[in-house]
Design a protein around this motif. Sequence first.
Motif, mmCIF file in Angstrom:
data_model
loop_
_atom_site.group_PDB
_atom_site.id
_atom_site.type_symbol
_atom_site.label_atom_id
_atom_site.label_comp_id
_atom_site.label_asym_id
_atom_site.label_seq_id
_atom_site.Cartn_x
_atom_site.Cartn_y
_atom_site.Cartn_z
ATOM 1 N N THR A 231 42.753 0.055 38.531
ATOM 2 C CA THR A 231 44.150 0.223 38.949
ATOM 3 C C THR A 231 45.135 -0.306 37.915
ATOM 4 O OG1 THR A 231 44.089 -1.821 40.223
ATOM 5 C CG2 THR A 231 43.660 0.236 41.416
ATOM 6 N N THR A 232 44.648 -0.865 36.831
ATOM 7 C CA THR A 232 45.529 -1.239 35.727
ATOM 8 C C THR A 232 45.215 -0.350 34.527
ATOM 9 O OG1 THR A 232 43.988 -2.957 35.026
ATOM 10 C CG2 THR A 232 45.771 -3.632 36.497
ATOM 11 N N CYS B 12 47.917 4.986 32.984
ATOM 12 C CA CYS B 12 48.879 5.081 34.076
ATOM 13 C C CYS B 12 50.266 4.619 33.623
ATOM 14 C CB CYS B 12 48.399 4.221 35.244
ATOM 15 S SG CYS B 12 49.553 4.167 36.614
ATOM 16 N N CYS C 142 52.859 4.481 36.032
ATOM 17 C CA CYS C 142 53.579 4.204 37.280
ATOM 18 C C CYS C 142 54.564 3.039 37.145
ATOM 19 C CB CYS C 142 52.614 3.897 38.416
ATOM 20 S SG CYS C 142 51.655 5.309 38.998
ATOM 21 N N SER C 143 54.177 1.985 36.468
ATOM 22 C CA SER C 143 55.043 0.800 36.390
ATOM 23 C C SER C 143 56.317 1.053 35.593
ATOM 24 C CB SER C 143 54.289 -0.384 35.804
ATOM 25 O OG SER C 143 53.876 -0.110 34.494
ATOM 26 N N TYR D 288 59.086 2.952 41.037
ATOM 27 C CA TYR D 288 58.004 1.975 41.189
ATOM 28 C C TYR D 288 58.476 0.790 42.032
ATOM 29 C CZ TYR D 288 54.410 -1.437 39.841
ATOM 30 O OH TYR D 288 53.407 -2.370 39.863
ATOM 31 N N LYS E 298 48.409 0.478 40.835
ATOM 32 C CA LYS E 298 48.964 1.707 40.282
ATOM 33 C C LYS E 298 48.004 2.875 40.457
ATOM 34 C CE LYS E 298 51.002 -1.225 36.836
ATOM 35 N NZ LYS E 298 50.146 -2.077 36.085
ATOM 36 N N TYR F 239 48.725 5.843 41.719
ATOM 37 C CA TYR F 239 48.914 6.337 43.097
ATOM 38 C C TYR F 239 48.353 7.736 43.303
ATOM 39 C CZ TYR F 239 52.291 2.516 43.137
ATOM 40 O OH TYR F 239 52.893 1.292 43.026
ATOM 41 N N SER G 149 51.813 3.441 47.916
ATOM 42 C CA SER G 149 52.067 2.014 47.812
ATOM 43 C C SER G 149 52.145 1.370 49.187
ATOM 44 C CB SER G 149 53.399 1.786 47.084
ATOM 45 O OG SER G 149 53.736 0.424 47.081
ATOM 46 N N CYS H 96 53.495 7.552 44.945
ATOM 47 C CA CYS H 96 53.702 6.185 45.439
ATOM 48 C C CYS H 96 54.204 6.201 46.883
ATOM 49 C CB CYS H 96 54.690 5.428 44.557
ATOM 50 S SG CYS H 96 56.316 6.199 44.388
#
Length: 77
Positions: free
Chosen positions: A11-12, A16, A18-19, A24, A31, A33, A39, A67
């Motif tokens: 997930t990191t 990605c 997403c952040s 976000y 992350k 998603y 989320s 998300c």
Amino acid sequence: MNLFKKLIRNTTSPFCICSRCPSYPGKKDPKVYCEYGKSEYPTDKRGCICSKCIVWKINRFKNQYYCEVGKDPKSRI
């Protein structure tokens, strides 16, 4: 399992983005998603960058705001 799938399973994931998205929710939220689901935190639609993400492109996803709505039906994880 191929290397790309191994890297996005985390997930990191370095793939990605997403952040960096304006929508976000922050709070060190997990992350990717599009692959894992929505989320746990409230999101505010302030723009979406899903279509610029390599994970989105490689999987040929079509939707955005994962998300908020959850993972893509095509997700293979």
